[in-house]
Enzyme design. Structure first.
Site, PDB file in Angstrom:
ATOM      1  N   CYS A  85      92.622  31.154  25.949  1.00  0.00           N
ATOM      2  CA  CYS A  85      92.585  29.818  25.352  1.00  0.00           C
ATOM      3  C   CYS A  85      91.980  29.866  23.954  1.00  0.00           C
ATOM      4  O   CYS A  85      92.349  29.059  23.089  1.00  0.00           O
ATOM      5  CB  CYS A  85      91.811  28.854  26.238  1.00  0.00           C
ATOM      6  N   HIS A 136      85.860  26.622  27.553  1.00  0.00           N
ATOM      7  CA  HIS A 136      87.301  26.495  27.332  1.00  0.00           C
ATOM      8  C   HIS A 136      87.553  25.942  25.930  1.00  0.00           C
ATOM      9  O   HIS A 136      86.832  25.062  25.453  1.00  0.00           O
ATOM     10  CB  HIS A 136      87.911  25.562  28.382  1.00  0.00           C
TER      11      HIS A 136
END
Length: 797
Positions: A97, A541
């Site tokens: 990510c 994230h």
């Protein structure tokens, strides 16, 4: 993406249209360039009757969508409906990510993306892993009309892992570190030498890019007995008072360049620091190398005074080298302490440096003798501290602002803020935490700091006393990349600063942080994209919010999921890396004028060629600068033979009225209305090829004879560093021949006799081979003359 009634919200804007009307339009022409079908595109916006050409021509249908924000169009040949607002995600291929967010943020920077889409012929490299080609393919997949809902970036990921082992495996990595690695490699693969001739008379050079191999000369100066300040005349500015009381910042930022010569005692001290940097903590942000105009004892910018994000050794070395704390210590040591090369140094540029490079000028003034050192540093991003409560109070205090304004520093950033507003913000911060703005972070970075060097024993090596330092931006990049230092890495653990930093979506003004003598015209920036991190320092994230250039709407990119979001959603994000683009209405108006001239279709006696690369700048930059046709011309005014085969991909032909207008507006050039292959360059290439073959063949012959000799009387040693440069030249990997032979790195002087250093990176050659190479390239008189034989009594080493 092709649309259906169930998945495209823009179908509500479609007007009534019949199949017969579409068929009738298919027999027409593009309303901009009058090219006929097939594959014309008709706008479906209610009340709009536009018909334009597609990608096989000039793609005026896309231009129409960008100008009018009309999202839906239909192919008049296939009757396929296309929505410009449909965007593509990136598949997560194993904790990637961080990479996906960075790639989406970059791909929504129009100057860079349009370069890879429209200037494809320039994306050429023989360097592995050819990351620029992988990135070009990814950009094409993300923005093609037939793009899928998501793309798998496997090839690019493999290339990044080949360059930097840090990204191997499946652990989470830092998105900003990935950005730096990617951009550095793209620059390295796409760089081209600047056309300006190198000035051999000047010993001072300023970086034009992060890779530039322009290493500073060994800096000689005499230390001031009272404070250790530089006594070199290149930049000595004498003021009447202490602490800049009688010397304003504008005066301190004027360097006076003179000859710089070597000082061996100072060089020994620098070598000691060169060894120290290897032990520095890893938490020092990496950015471009710096080229000191004057190397003096003092710091350019110490960010940890507010954020405390690097260790004391990094702090000390930054002070000693006059470097900002966000500069890589390894890069700084290499740039500052490497011995000067005799080989002619070139300056390079690439689309990366064109888009992202800016310059910071910093000054350090000794408060004892008032002497000043000035350093210019190129940057591609700025790492900003996030100030805490106490730091905010100091930055916002009226007394501090007054001092800053008097000193000509960045107090202007708060000049409009009154005392009541400051008190309200301060009271609010005690209940809801500190209210930090991006302007606060910039002010903290550019704030004046005092240096109190005598409090630490390491400073006594350089006899440093108190000083004052500050920095400003000298030149502004087209896209300003800002990194907020949210992560602090200690020896055993890492922490994250979760403070919310508010940032503007439009109108970020950097005027308060601009040097007085800067020539920058546009100082306002609008936000393009922002990378956000959710979670802790050990796990989390990454996502990206990006503004689509076609419809001006904001989208959230969460790996392969893409969702339209509101502006308030973006402003509440926990920003980590922000991309701002220069904003000016003048550029938009100028593009409209040129488009109007194209549409006039006046008969023209002459057609002019202009660089496709510069034309991309004109379409996407706020300040494209002078016309630069040097990317398809040689120094003699013709087309270089190596570019002749793809010259059509490098140029765009303009009618005379358009050329006259842009030339009168931007200058530059040269004007070109005839393309021809340069005969002079062809002769030079042939001579160079002949020279390479002669040298290579002679070396192979002499070395073969040397290998067949059973017990040579004398064996010469040669630096492998120099030999690799020569090998790259004769094998046509490098266009420039190496400088004189330099064996200084492999030898040591013992009682006036040169012997080989233990473990030296050297090769063994015969006396005949040495004489052959030395007759062509010469060498350092101390180590490279033929009578100075490095004999093999050191063979056992």
């Amino acid at each position: 993406k092709s649309t259906s009634s169930s998945d495209c919200p823009h179908l509500d804007s479609v007007g009534e249209i019949t199949k017969e009307e579409l068929i009738q339009k298919s027999h027409g022409k593009c309303q901009d360039c009058e090219v006929g079908g097939p594959n014309l595109w008709a706008c479906l916006e209610n009340g709009c009757s536009y018909v334009g050409c597609g990608e096989s021509h000039t793609d005026h249908s896309t231009v129409h969508s960008q100008d009018t924000k009309h999202n839906l169009t239909v192919n008049l040949t296939t009757l396929r409906v296309w929505c410009y607002a449909w965007l593509t995600g990136l598949k997560n291929i194993g904790n990637t990510c961080y990479m996906n967010a960075a790639l989406q943020a970059l791909s929504n920077c129009p100057p860079l993306t349009q370069y890879f889409l429209e200037c494809g012929a320039l994306v050429r490299t023989d360097k592995k892993p050819a990351l620029c080609k992988s990135y070009q393919k990814l950009v094409a997949d993300l923005w093609h009309k037939n793009r899928p809902s998501y793309v798998v970036p496997t090839t690019l990921f493999q290339g990044i892992k080949a360059i930097n082992p840090m990204f191997r495996g499946y652990s989470q990595q830092d998105s900003q570190e990935f950005l730096r690695c990617l951009m550095d490699q793209l620059h390295e693969e796409l760089k081209e030498p600047l056309p300006e001739p190198f000035d051999r008379s000047s010993t001072i050079s300023v970086d034009s890019g992060p890779e530039e191999d322009s290493r500073s000369q060994s800096d000689e100066f005499q230390s001031c007995e009272s404070c250790g300040s530089s006594d070199r005349a290149d930049n000595e500015l004498h003021g009447g008072g202490v602490g800049g009381e009688h010397m304003n910042e504008a005066e301190m930022l004027i360097p006076e360049q003179e000859e710089i010569q070597a000082n061996r005692e100072w060089q020994k001290e620098k070598n000691m620091i060169n060894d120290l940097y290897r032990d520095a903590d890893k938490d020092v942000d990496t950015t471009n190398e710096t080229t000191p105009i004057i190397s003096s004892q003092g710091a350019l910018k110490v960010q940890s005074r507010i954020s405390g994000e690097h260790n004391m050794l990094s702090y000390r070395i930054s002070l000693l080298l006059n470097l900002p704390s966000h500069v890589s210590l390894r890069s700084a040591a290499m740039a500052t302490f490497s011995p000067p090369k005799n080989k002619r140094q070139k300056k390079y540029r690439s689309v990366i440096s064109d888009v992202f490079d800016g310059t910071i000028v910093s000054s350090v003034q000794c408060l004892t003798c008032d002497r000043v050192s000035v350093t210019l540093e190129n940057f591609q991003d700025i790492s900003l501290p996030i100030p805490g409560k106490e730091d905010l109070a100091k930055l916002h205090s009226s007394s501090h602002q007054t001092a800053l304004v008097k000193a000509g520093s960045c107090g202007e950033a708060y000049a409009a803020q009154g005392w009541i507003a400051f008190v309200m913000e301060y009271i609010k911060s005690w209940f809801w935490g500190p209210v930090v703005t991006l302007q606060d972070c910039l002010a903290a970075f550019f704030a004046r700091d005092e240096l109190k060097g005598a409090t630490d024993s390491i400073f006594f090596l350089f006899r440093l006393r108190n000083g004052v330092k500050f920095c400003k931006m000298q030149s502004l990049p087209e896209i300003l990349c800002i990194h907020l230092k949210r992560f602090r890495h200690e020896l055993m653990f890492s922490t994250k600063i979760g403070t919310h930093v508010s940032f503007p979506l439009e109108g970020l003004d950097v005027q308060p942080f601009l040097a007085k003598d800067s020539s920058a015209q546009t100082t306002n920036y609008d936000l393009l994209s922002v990378i956000c991190h959710h979670g802790t320092a050990s796990s989390g994230h990454y996502i990206a919010y990006c503004r689509n250039d076609a419809n001006n709407l904001w989208y959230e990119f969460d790996d392969q999921s893409v969702t339209e979001v509101t502006e308030s959603c973006v402003q509440n994000a926990e920003a980590y890396v922000l991309f701002y683009k220069k904003s000016t209405e003048d550029a938009v108006k100028e593009r409209r004028r040129v488009a109007g001239l194209f549409n006039m279709m006046e008969p023209s006696l002459l057609q002019f060629y202009v660089s496709r690369q510069w034309l991309n700048k004109f379409k996407t930059f706020a300040e494209p600068g002078p016309i630069s046709n040097d990317d398809f011309l040689c120094s003699h005014g013709g087309v270089p033979p190596n570019k002749a085969s793809y010259i059509d991909d490098l140029v765009v032909m303009l009618p005379q009225n358009v050329w006259d207008h842009i030339y009168s507006r931007y200058g530059g050039g040269p004007a070109v209305n005839h393309l021809y292959v340069c005969h002079t360059c062809q002769i030079e290439i042939e001579k160079l090829e002949k020279r390479r073959k002669t040298e290579l063949d002679m070396f192979v012959r002499l070395n073969k004879a040397f290998q067949e000799e059973e017990s040579p009387v004398v064996i010469y040693c040669i630096s492998m560093h120099w030999f690799r440069e020569w090998e790259g030249f004769v094998k046509a990997k490098d266009n420039d021949p190496p400088g004189p032979i330099d064996n200084s790195k492999i030898t040591v002087n013992k009682n006036g006799h040169l012997t080989l250093k233990q473990g030296a990176d050297s090769g063994q050659i015969s006396e005949e081979t040495w004489n052959f190479l030395h007759s062509i390239y010469g060498g350092d008189s101390e180590t490279s003359q033929s009578e100075e034989k490095i004999e093999m009594e050191t063979r056992s080493l």
